[in-house]
Design a protein around this motif. Sequence first.
Motif, PDB file in Angstrom:
ATOM      1  N   ALA A 191      -2.564  -9.939   1.291  1.00 54.65           N
ATOM      2  CA  ALA A 191      -3.856 -10.232   0.680  1.00 54.65           C
ATOM      3  C   ALA A 191      -4.582  -8.967   0.257  1.00 54.65           C
ATOM      4  O   ALA A 191      -5.121  -8.876  -0.857  1.00 54.65           O
ATOM      5  CB  ALA A 191      -4.723 -11.040   1.650  1.00 54.65           C
ATOM      6  N   LEU A 192      -4.585  -7.954   1.115  1.00 60.02           N
ATOM      7  CA  LEU A 192      -5.338  -6.745   0.771  1.00 60.02           C
ATOM      8  C   LEU A 192      -4.657  -5.956  -0.342  1.00 60.02           C
ATOM      9  O   LEU A 192      -5.341  -5.353  -1.182  1.00 60.02           O
ATOM     10  CB  LEU A 192      -5.568  -5.889   2.018  1.00 60.02           C
ATOM     11  CG  LEU A 192      -4.409  -5.140   2.672  1.00 60.02           C
ATOM     12  CD1 LEU A 192      -4.175  -3.774   2.059  1.00 60.02           C
ATOM     13  CD2 LEU A 192      -4.657  -4.983   4.176  1.00 60.02           C
ATOM     14  N   LEU A 193      -3.320  -5.954  -0.383  1.00 59.69           N
ATOM     15  CA  LEU A 193      -2.635  -5.273  -1.471  1.00 59.69           C
ATOM     16  C   LEU A 193      -2.960  -5.935  -2.807  1.00 59.69           C
ATOM     17  O   LEU A 193      -3.157  -5.254  -3.822  1.00 59.69           O
ATOM     18  CB  LEU A 193      -1.117  -5.278  -1.242  1.00 59.69           C
ATOM     19  CG  LEU A 193      -0.592  -4.448  -0.070  1.00 59.69           C
ATOM     20  CD1 LEU A 193       0.922  -4.582   0.045  1.00 59.69           C
ATOM     21  CD2 LEU A 193      -0.988  -2.986  -0.208  1.00 59.69           C
ATOM     22  N   ALA A 194      -3.054  -7.266  -2.800  1.00 61.59           N
ATOM     23  CA  ALA A 194      -3.409  -7.975  -4.026  1.00 61.59           C
ATOM     24  C   ALA A 194      -4.842  -7.668  -4.438  1.00 61.59           C
ATOM     25  O   ALA A 194      -5.139  -7.430  -5.615  1.00 61.59           O
ATOM     26  CB  ALA A 194      -3.226  -9.480  -3.821  1.00 61.59           C
ATOM     27  N   LYS A 195      -5.755  -7.646  -3.471  1.00 57.30           N
ATOM     28  CA  LYS A 195      -7.162  -7.361  -3.780  1.00 57.30           C
ATOM     29  C   LYS A 195      -7.352  -5.931  -4.295  1.00 57.30           C
ATOM     30  O   LYS A 195      -8.279  -5.667  -5.060  1.00 57.30           O
ATOM     31  CB  LYS A 195      -8.025  -7.564  -2.538  1.00 57.30           C
ATOM     32  CG  LYS A 195      -8.224  -9.012  -2.133  1.00 57.30           C
ATOM     33  CD  LYS A 195      -9.151  -9.119  -0.933  1.00 57.30           C
ATOM     34  CE  LYS A 195      -9.364 -10.555  -0.521  1.00 57.30           C
ATOM     35  NZ  LYS A 195     -10.279 -10.654   0.661  1.00 57.30           N
ATOM     36  N   LEU A 196      -6.488  -5.027  -3.867  1.00 58.28           N
ATOM     37  CA  LEU A 196      -6.595  -3.626  -4.292  1.00 58.28           C
ATOM     38  C   LEU A 196      -5.899  -3.379  -5.632  1.00 58.28           C
ATOM     39  O   LEU A 196      -5.784  -2.240  -6.059  1.00 58.28           O
ATOM     40  CB  LEU A 196      -6.008  -2.703  -3.226  1.00 58.28           C
ATOM     41  CG  LEU A 196      -6.767  -2.659  -1.901  1.00 58.28           C
ATOM     42  CD1 LEU A 196      -6.016  -1.812  -0.875  1.00 58.28           C
ATOM     43  CD2 LEU A 196      -8.181  -2.134  -2.091  1.00 58.28           C
ATOM     44  N   GLY A 197      -5.462  -4.441  -6.275  1.00 60.03           N
ATOM     45  CA  GLY A 197      -4.898  -4.287  -7.604  1.00 60.03           C
ATOM     46  C   GLY A 197      -3.389  -4.238  -7.647  1.00 60.03           C
ATOM     47  O   GLY A 197      -2.812  -3.660  -8.574  1.00 60.03           O
TER      48      GLY A 197
END
Length: 274
Positions: A191-197
Amino acid sequence: MIRVVVVDDEELVRSGLRLVLGTAPDIEVVAVCGGGAAVATVLAHRPDVLLLDIRMPDVDGLTVLRRLHAGPDTEAPRTAMLTTFDAEEYLGAALHAGAAGFLLKDTAPEQLVHAVRVLADGGRVLAPGVTSTAIGGFLGSRHGTDAEHRAARLTCRERQVLALVGEGLSNSGIAQRLNLAHGTVKDHVSALLAKLGGLNRVQAAVLADRAGLVGCLSAERPGQPERPGQPEAADRAEEHGRHGEHGRPAEHERRDRAAHPAPGPPPGTTGTVP
């Protein structure tokens, strides 16, 4: 068993790495080859970890890495680039191509075995001799990026996980540190990798360092066990601040309380209710 493919143009290096890794009971080197046969070998054996030389005379490691990540029908293995101190100009490009880390060819045997295990578990590996160069090369190519602003988009738990990614912990290490299930950590990382672009794990670790999260986990809420199916307390608090305790917009509830204040105690009474 962790399955490994070693790609290097020097037979002596390939033999040495196979010998070292063969001493570990949980690691199997399933194939070794040069750059020209690298893509076909990886697709044939589907290893968990790929040790890939950056500079080779026939097909260089960056080309191999890009071809593996471009393939629509297969997931590229966790890849560490084998490098020397004079290959600094390639490090930033390797990060962008999807490398999960960098190892020097003269890495100590016990460190090499540990690095393969970390890679297989989803972690990153950066040899001390190339860490500053790798980070500097990646940050230098992202002028104007506000790391703190990007990290602020994450939930409290995701910032915790990102901080530990920045410390180089594997998913298992993060799960142990935060007292979470391994699958829960994998979900948070995705999830965080996706949110960071759409960053890869190494790039996210660099961003965590630049955002000031690395080594500052104590500033966040200490890890608590999560109950399956329930949001975390910090995330519920953030949601409560926006929507109020009854699911209505918080501003509306504040207006209701102002228009209909709660009755106070009768005149002349003091103290607490028994």
